[in-house]
Motif scaffolding. Structure first.
Motif, PDB file in Angstrom:
ATOM      1  N   ASP A  20      -6.653 -16.482 -78.755  1.00  0.00           N
ATOM      2  CA  ASP A  20      -6.260 -17.572 -77.871  1.00  0.00           C
ATOM      3  C   ASP A  20      -7.278 -18.709 -77.951  1.00  0.00           C
ATOM      4  O   ASP A  20      -6.912 -19.885 -77.895  1.00  0.00           O
ATOM      5  CB  ASP A  20      -6.131 -17.054 -76.438  1.00  0.00           C
ATOM      6  CG  ASP A  20      -5.420 -18.041 -75.520  1.00  0.00           C
ATOM      7  OD1 ASP A  20      -4.568 -18.811 -76.016  1.00  0.00           O
ATOM      8  OD2 ASP A  20      -5.701 -18.046 -74.306  1.00  0.00           O
TER       9      ASP A  20
ATOM     10  N   PRO B 175      -7.373 -10.358 -78.464  1.00  0.00           N
ATOM     11  CA  PRO B 175      -6.397 -11.346 -77.978  1.00  0.00           C
ATOM     12  C   PRO B 175      -7.055 -12.600 -77.411  1.00  0.00           C
ATOM     13  O   PRO B 175      -6.554 -13.712 -77.602  1.00  0.00           O
ATOM     14  CB  PRO B 175      -5.617 -10.572 -76.906  1.00  0.00           C
ATOM     15  CG  PRO B 175      -5.744  -9.137 -77.305  1.00  0.00           C
ATOM     16  CD  PRO B 175      -7.112  -9.013 -77.901  1.00  0.00           C
ATOM     17  N   THR B 176      -8.185 -12.443 -76.740  1.00  0.00           N
ATOM     18  CA  THR B 176      -8.865 -13.607 -76.166  1.00  0.00           C
ATOM     19  C   THR B 176      -9.436 -14.497 -77.262  1.00  0.00           C
ATOM     20  O   THR B 176      -9.378 -15.732 -77.174  1.00  0.00           O
ATOM     21  CB  THR B 176      -9.980 -13.158 -75.222  1.00  0.00           C
ATOM     22  OG1 THR B 176      -9.450 -12.240 -74.257  1.00  0.00           O
ATOM     23  CG2 THR B 176     -10.593 -14.344 -74.482  1.00  0.00           C
TER      24      THR B 176
ATOM     25  N   ARG C 261      -8.977 -25.223 -71.089  1.00  0.00           N
ATOM     26  CA  ARG C 261      -8.158 -24.380 -70.209  1.00  0.00           C
ATOM     27  C   ARG C 261      -8.716 -22.959 -70.236  1.00  0.00           C
ATOM     28  O   ARG C 261      -9.572 -22.627 -71.077  1.00  0.00           O
ATOM     29  CB  ARG C 261      -6.694 -24.361 -70.669  1.00  0.00           C
ATOM     30  CG  ARG C 261      -6.483 -23.795 -72.067  1.00  0.00           C
ATOM     31  CD  ARG C 261      -5.028 -23.530 -72.354  1.00  0.00           C
ATOM     32  NE  ARG C 261      -4.778 -23.149 -73.741  1.00  0.00           N
ATOM     33  CZ  ARG C 261      -4.949 -21.919 -74.219  1.00  0.00           C
ATOM     34  NH1 ARG C 261      -5.404 -20.946 -73.422  1.00  0.00           N
ATOM     35  NH2 ARG C 261      -4.687 -21.651 -75.486  1.00  0.00           N
ATOM     36  N   LYS C 262      -8.244 -22.121 -69.327  1.00  0.00           N
ATOM     37  CA  LYS C 262      -8.662 -20.723 -69.325  1.00  0.00           C
ATOM     38  C   LYS C 262      -7.956 -19.956 -70.442  1.00  0.00           C
ATOM     39  O   LYS C 262      -6.864 -20.316 -70.870  1.00  0.00           O
ATOM     40  CB  LYS C 262      -8.375 -20.077 -67.968  1.00  0.00           C
ATOM     41  CG  LYS C 262      -9.306 -20.563 -66.864  1.00  0.00           C
ATOM     42  CD  LYS C 262      -9.284 -19.628 -65.670  1.00  0.00           C
ATOM     43  CE  LYS C 262     -10.387 -19.985 -64.679  1.00  0.00           C
ATOM     44  NZ  LYS C 262     -10.468 -19.012 -63.563  1.00  0.00           N
ATOM     45  N   LEU C 263      -8.598 -18.905 -70.906  1.00  0.00           N
ATOM     46  CA  LEU C 263      -8.077 -18.105 -72.007  1.00  0.00           C
ATOM     47  C   LEU C 263      -7.350 -16.871 -71.498  1.00  0.00           C
ATOM     48  O   LEU C 263      -7.590 -16.403 -70.381  1.00  0.00           O
ATOM     49  CB  LEU C 263      -9.215 -17.685 -72.942  1.00  0.00           C
ATOM     50  CG  LEU C 263     -10.050 -18.804 -73.564  1.00  0.00           C
ATOM     51  CD1 LEU C 263     -11.125 -18.214 -74.465  1.00  0.00           C
ATOM     52  CD2 LEU C 263      -9.171 -19.772 -74.340  1.00  0.00           C
ATOM     53  N   ASP C 264      -6.489 -16.349 -72.339  1.00  0.00           N
ATOM     54  CA  ASP C 264      -5.755 -15.120 -72.042  1.00  0.00           C
ATOM     55  C   ASP C 264      -6.710 -13.934 -72.178  1.00  0.00           C
ATOM     56  O   ASP C 264      -7.301 -13.728 -73.240  1.00  0.00           O
ATOM     57  CB  ASP C 264      -4.583 -14.990 -73.015  1.00  0.00           C
ATOM     58  CG  ASP C 264      -3.778 -13.711 -72.793  1.00  0.00           C
ATOM     59  OD1 ASP C 264      -3.934 -13.077 -71.726  1.00  0.00           O
ATOM     60  OD2 ASP C 264      -2.990 -13.344 -73.692  1.00  0.00           O
ATOM     61  N   THR C 265      -6.874 -13.153 -71.130  1.00  0.00           N
ATOM     62  CA  THR C 265      -7.791 -12.007 -71.154  1.00  0.00           C
ATOM     63  C   THR C 265      -7.047 -10.671 -71.160  1.00  0.00           C
ATOM     64  O   THR C 265      -7.668  -9.629 -70.995  1.00  0.00           O
ATOM     65  CB  THR C 265      -8.738 -12.053 -69.936  1.00  0.00           C
ATOM     66  OG1 THR C 265      -7.961 -12.068 -68.727  1.00  0.00           O
ATOM     67  CG2 THR C 265      -9.610 -13.299 -69.984  1.00  0.00           C
ATOM     68  N   SER C 266      -5.731 -10.695 -71.367  1.00  0.00           N
ATOM     69  CA  SER C 266      -4.989  -9.438 -71.399  1.00  0.00           C
ATOM     70  C   SER C 266      -5.323  -8.678 -72.680  1.00  0.00           C
ATOM     71  O   SER C 266      -5.559  -9.269 -73.734  1.00  0.00           O
ATOM     72  CB  SER C 266      -3.487  -9.714 -71.333  1.00  0.00           C
ATOM     73  OG  SER C 266      -3.077 -10.517 -72.433  1.00  0.00           O
TER      74      SER C 266
END
Length: 206
Positions: free
Chosen positions: A70, A66-67, A95-100
Motif C-alpha cells: 500500500d 500488505p502495508t 494518507r494512512k496505510l492499510d494495516t490488515s
C-alpha cells in the motif's frame, strides 16, 4: 468355492476399493503441499525502490507485506524529515496505510523503514528502536550509516521499475568561423521581371 465364502468376498470388494481411493487422494494431497509452501514463501520477496537522501542515492528495499504494498502505491514521494526522540527521522504521509494482514511485530533496527499506525507517519530508524509493538510495522530497509540517516532532512522514494529518462545530449556548437547549415528547403527560382502589357516598359525616374 462354496457360496458363503464367495458372498463374503463380494461384500468385501467395495470396502477394499474405497480404501485404495482414499490412499490415492492422500498421496496426491501430500505431493501438492510443497507447491503451496513455495508460493507462500514467494510473497516474502523484497521489492527494490530508489531512495535519495539529501540528493544522495541510497540502496533500499521494501518487503511485500500488505502495508508495504500500500505504501508503494503512493510512490513517488518527496518528504521533509524531522527528528523524533533521537532515534528516528519521521515524516507525515499523504494518507494512512492499510494495516490488515500485518505480520508479527518486530523491533526496529538501524536502517529500517517503518510505519507508525496510530499517527500515520513514516519512520526511518537511525538507532535501534524499542521493543516490538503491533503499532509499528516494518516496511523495508535502507542500506545507510546511522550518521548519514540521523542528519537527513529530505527523502525522495521512487519505484525502481519506473525508468529514469536519460539526460538530453548537449547541442553541438558550430566551429569557429563557420555557420550552421540551413535546413533543406524548396529550390529557389528567380522571378522574371514584370513587363508592360503594351510591349514597352514604363519610364523610370524623371
Amino acid at each position: 468355492m462354496n457360496s458363503p465364502v464367495r458372498g463374503a468376498l463380494i461384500r468385501a470388494a467395495p470396502a477394499a476399493a474405497l480404501v485404495l481411493t482414499v490412499s490415492a487422494c492422500s498421496s496426491d494431497a501430500q505431493k501438492a503441499t510443497p507447491a503451496t509452501m513455495s508460493s507462500a514463501s514467494d510473497r516474502n520477496t523484497p521489492m527494490d525502490i530508489r531512495v535519495t537522501l539529501d540528493g544522495r542515492p541510497v540502496d533500499a528495499t521494501l518487503n511485500e507485506s500488505p502495508t508495504a504494498r500500500d505504501f508503494a502505491a503512493l510512490l513517488p514521494l518527496t518528504l521533509g524529515l524531522q527528528d523524533f526522540h533521537g532515534t528516528e527521522r519521521v515524516a507525515d504521509l499523504p494518507r494512512k496505510l492499510d494495516t490488515s494482514g500485518a505480520p508479527e511485530p518486530a523491533a526496529a533496527q538501524i536502517g529500517d523503514i517503518a510505519y507508525y499506525a496510530p499517527w500515520g507517519n513514516l519512520a526511518l530508524f537511525y538507532q535501534n528502536g524499542p521493543t516490538a509493538s503491533a503499532d509499528l510495522l516494518i516496511l523495508g530497509h535502507l542500506d545507510i550509516s546511522a550518521d548519514q540517516l540521523g542528519s537527513a532532512t529530505r527523502i525522495t522514494i521512487e519505484a525502481a521499475s519506473w525508468p529514469r529518462l536519460p539526460p538530453e545530449p548537449p547541442t553541438p556548437s558550430p566551429a569557429p568561423g563557420s555557420w550552421p547549415s540551413a535546413p533543406p528547403g524548396p529550390a529557389y527560382r528567380a522571378t522574371p521581371p514584370r513587363r508592360c502589357p503594351h510591349g514597352t516598359d514604363p519610364p523610370r525616374g524623371p
